[in-house]
Enzyme design. Structure first.
Site, PDB file in Angstrom:
ATOM      1  N   HIS A   3     -18.414  43.841 -23.816  1.00  0.00           N
ATOM      2  CA  HIS A   3     -19.009  43.540 -24.737  1.00  0.00           C
ATOM      3  C   HIS A   3     -20.404  44.227 -24.922  1.00  0.00           C
ATOM      4  O   HIS A   3     -20.210  45.338 -24.770  1.00  0.00           O
ATOM      5  CB  HIS A   3     -19.606  42.188 -23.747  1.00  0.00           C
ATOM      6  CG  HIS A   3     -20.425  41.417 -24.197  1.00  0.00           C
ATOM      7  ND1 HIS A   3     -19.813  40.411 -24.918  1.00  0.00           N
ATOM      8  CD2 HIS A   3     -21.732  40.963 -24.440  1.00  0.00           C
ATOM      9  CE1 HIS A   3     -21.196  39.848 -26.058  1.00  0.00           C
ATOM     10  NE2 HIS A   3     -21.940  40.462 -25.458  1.00  0.00           N
ATOM     11  N   ASP A  52     -21.382  25.674 -20.737  1.00  0.00           N
ATOM     12  CA  ASP A  52     -21.747  27.093 -21.988  1.00  0.00           C
ATOM     13  C   ASP A  52     -22.233  25.878 -22.895  1.00  0.00           C
ATOM     14  O   ASP A  52     -23.450  26.440 -23.260  1.00  0.00           O
ATOM     15  CB  ASP A  52     -21.396  28.611 -21.301  1.00  0.00           C
ATOM     16  CG  ASP A  52     -22.404  29.588 -22.498  1.00  0.00           C
ATOM     17  OD1 ASP A  52     -22.978  30.120 -22.494  1.00  0.00           O
ATOM     18  OD2 ASP A  52     -21.224  30.071 -23.638  1.00  0.00           O
ATOM     19  N   ARG A  72     -30.336  25.085 -25.405  1.00  0.00           N
ATOM     20  CA  ARG A  72     -31.288  26.376 -25.678  1.00  0.00           C
ATOM     21  C   ARG A  72     -31.865  26.672 -27.219  1.00  0.00           C
ATOM     22  O   ARG A  72     -32.519  26.887 -27.549  1.00  0.00           O
ATOM     23  CB  ARG A  72     -30.725  27.139 -24.882  1.00  0.00           C
ATOM     24  CG  ARG A  72     -30.623  27.214 -23.457  1.00  0.00           C
ATOM     25  CD  ARG A  72     -29.331  28.104 -23.314  1.00  0.00           C
ATOM     26  NE  ARG A  72     -29.799  29.986 -23.847  1.00  0.00           N
ATOM     27  CZ  ARG A  72     -28.385  30.914 -23.765  1.00  0.00           C
ATOM     28  NH1 ARG A  72     -27.574  30.761 -23.694  1.00  0.00           N
ATOM     29  NH2 ARG A  72     -29.331  32.375 -24.189  1.00  0.00           N
ATOM     30  N   SER A  82     -24.347  33.325 -19.726  1.00  0.00           N
ATOM     31  CA  SER A  82     -23.833  32.390 -20.720  1.00  0.00           C
ATOM     32  C   SER A  82     -22.860  33.814 -21.284  1.00  0.00           C
ATOM     33  O   SER A  82     -21.349  33.366 -21.288  1.00  0.00           O
ATOM     34  CB  SER A  82     -24.455  32.066 -22.040  1.00  0.00           C
ATOM     35  OG  SER A  82     -24.366  32.324 -23.109  1.00  0.00           O
ATOM     36  N   LYS A 128     -18.515  33.317 -20.019  1.00  0.00           N
ATOM     37  CA  LYS A 128     -17.208  33.398 -21.211  1.00  0.00           C
ATOM     38  C   LYS A 128     -15.989  35.327 -20.917  1.00  0.00           C
ATOM     39  O   LYS A 128     -14.898  34.384 -21.162  1.00  0.00           O
ATOM     40  CB  LYS A 128     -17.355  33.225 -22.513  1.00  0.00           C
ATOM     41  CG  LYS A 128     -18.171  31.390 -22.250  1.00  0.00           C
ATOM     42  CD  LYS A 128     -19.125  32.193 -24.498  1.00  0.00           C
ATOM     43  CE  LYS A 128     -20.318  32.950 -24.350  1.00  0.00           C
ATOM     44  NZ  LYS A 128     -21.214  31.982 -25.185  1.00  0.00           N
TER      45      LYS A 128
HETATM   46  N1  URA Z   1     -24.132  35.170 -26.925  1.00  0.00           N
HETATM   47  C1  URA Z   1     -23.903  34.077 -25.908  1.00  0.00           C
HETATM   48  O1  URA Z   1     -22.816  33.975 -26.148  1.00  0.00           O
HETATM   49  N2  URA Z   1     -25.103  33.640 -25.118  1.00  0.00           N
HETATM   50  C2  URA Z   1     -25.832  33.594 -25.462  1.00  0.00           C
HETATM   51  O2  URA Z   1     -27.347  33.426 -24.896  1.00  0.00           O
HETATM   52  C3  URA Z   1     -26.669  34.668 -26.715  1.00  0.00           C
HETATM   53  C4  URA Z   1     -25.857  35.634 -26.874  1.00  0.00           C
END
Ligand code: URA
Length: 433
Positions: free
Chosen positions: A82, A161, A168, A183, A187
């Site tokens: 990532h 999320d 957010r 967050s 995922k």
């Molecule tokens: N990408 C995400 O999926 N969440 C975040 O909070 C920031 C970047």
């Protein structure tokens, strides 16, 4: 416990228990907490921070709010990577087939472009016919057949999320490091890869330019992911200038193919190699530079990419002749003076491409895949007045944009050290991980 009691405890700076965090997450996923209550939690979390235990519990709750694919039960040595995002960051496009060509399967659920950065999913959609949507079964088939699957998170993955992120976004709490950790990981961990390497960018084109904060994010993510059973480490890498020679969706796909043919630029290939070696090491596999070089020169990594693209729907004609068009108006960026390239405002460079149509200025906007920037120089290099620093590829002539992009290059008389590509490693903090 009632929502307002939990909120009052976080407002007063207490560490919430696992049950309290679980109540927040179920409130987000089953709708029993209002947007106002969730916004209050998010703001209190952003102000007081979350303890590592709270960050882990929030991540776990958000992960469990949706589908989990548990792929490592069926695919050994499954790796993931990532990036926190940058400009010209096409590392995933190269690393996935390259690591797979070295015998380690790679699954990646990637993101769309955000702010000034491009997203892997959007870049790959420059390939005609290719789709980034697949379910668990198709993903498994691709991993068994070719060892590569790159897609986007389905609606069933981490629904908590989706709700929390939208709140957010409206409440100034996007920048909170524990909230970012939960967050992203909710995922990422949903596929059930056994190892994950994080590329945490620092510098002017990163979401978190400050290296101290970037390291804090890396530390939080590494701790939470390891505690949740995924071998994870992070490399802090340089994003004080675009990575590689090209920025732009189609251009970055083409540059990735060059890399897979063994013709990639040194900076990009340096980051790809470091992350590839790191993720293999998390799986206990000692991958050498020679192994990576051989996977490239033999054509195996290139073949993996094409086979992956075919499995995700790429047009046969494109696969036979993988070319993509760039926007037709070519604008040279000529240095206004001599001097050393001291710094680059990479964030503004990224936003300039968005302004030219090469990114989304608003949600759902169409991306012009052909808009691009060729970046010909590197920080620390001596530059002659009139030398080309790069070239823009635009749909229409635009002198104002050219001048804006030129102003991103800081030229001065003093020599500067080129930034280190890989600045530090943040390793697992859990014994035995
Ligand atoms: N990408 C995400 O999926 N969440 C975040 O909070 C920031 C970047």
């Amino acid at each position: 416990m009632l929502p307002f009691e939990i909120l009052a405890r976080k407002r007063d700076g207490h560490c919430l228990s696992g049950d309290e965090i679980a109540a927040v997450v179920s409130g987000a996923s089953d709708g029993s907490w209002s947007d106002a209550q969730l916004a209050a939690f998010l703001m209190a979390a952003a102000i007081h921070q979350l303890e590592p235990s709270e960050t882990r519990q929030l991540t776990e709750g958000m992960l469990r709010s949706g589908e989990e694919w548990r792929l490592r039960d069926e695919v050994p040595n499954l790796c993931d990577k990532h990036s926190t995002g940058g400009v010209g960051d096409k590392v995933s496009l190269v690393l996935s087939p390259l690591v797979a060509a070295c015998g380690l399967p790679v699954v990646m659920l990637t993101g769309r472009g955000l702010g000034h950065t491009g997203g892997t999913a959007d870049k790959l959609e420059a390939i005609p016919g290719l789709t980034m949507d697949f379910d668990r079964e198709h993903c498994l088939d691709m991993l068994h057949d070719n060892g590569v699957a790159i897609g986007v998170a389905t609606a069933e993955i981490a629904p908590a999320d989706k709700r929390l992120y939208a709140i957010r976004d409206q409440t100034g709490t996007v920048e909170s490091l524990p909230l970012i950790t939960a967050s992203i990981l909710s995922k990422k961990l949903a596929t059930g890869a056994s190892s994950l390497v994080l590329d945490v960018k620092t510098g002017s084109g990163a979401f978190i330019p400050d290296p101290v904060r970037a390291e804090q994010l890396a530390t939080m993510m590494v701790a939470a992911a390891n505690e949740l059973g995924c071998h994870t480490s992070a490399l802090l890498t340089d994003m004080s200038q675009p990575l590689g020679r090209w920025v732009g969706h189609a251009a970055e796909v083409l540059e990735s193919l060059e890399c897979l043919r063994g013709e990639g630029p040194d900076d990009l290939m340096g980051v790809v190699s470091a992350l590839s070696v790191e993720v293999a090491a998390l799986e206990g596999v000692d991958l050498s530079e020679e192994d990576l070089g051989e996977a490239l020169t033999s054509g195996r990594a290139y073949e993996k990419f094409l086979r992956w693209a075919r499995a995700q729907g790429a047009d046969e004609r494109w696969l036979e002749d993988p070319k993509l068009d760039l926007a037709p108006v070519e604008v040279d960026l000529l240095a206004p003076r001599s001097g050393y390239l001291q710094a680059v405002d990479t964030r503004t460079l990224g936003f300039s491409l968005v302004e030219a149509g090469g990114g989304r200025a608003r949600p759902g906007a169409q991306i012009d895949m052909g808009v691009a920037l060729r970046y010909d120089v590197r920080i620390g290099e001596p530059i002659e007045a009139g030398q080309a620093l790069g070239r823009l590829y635009l749909r229409h002539p635009n002198d104002r944009l050219r001048d804006k992009v030129l102003s991103c290059f800081a030229l001065g008389d003093d020599e500067v050290e080129p930034p280190a590509l890989v600045q530090r490693r943040v390793g697992p903090t859990v014994p035995g991980a």
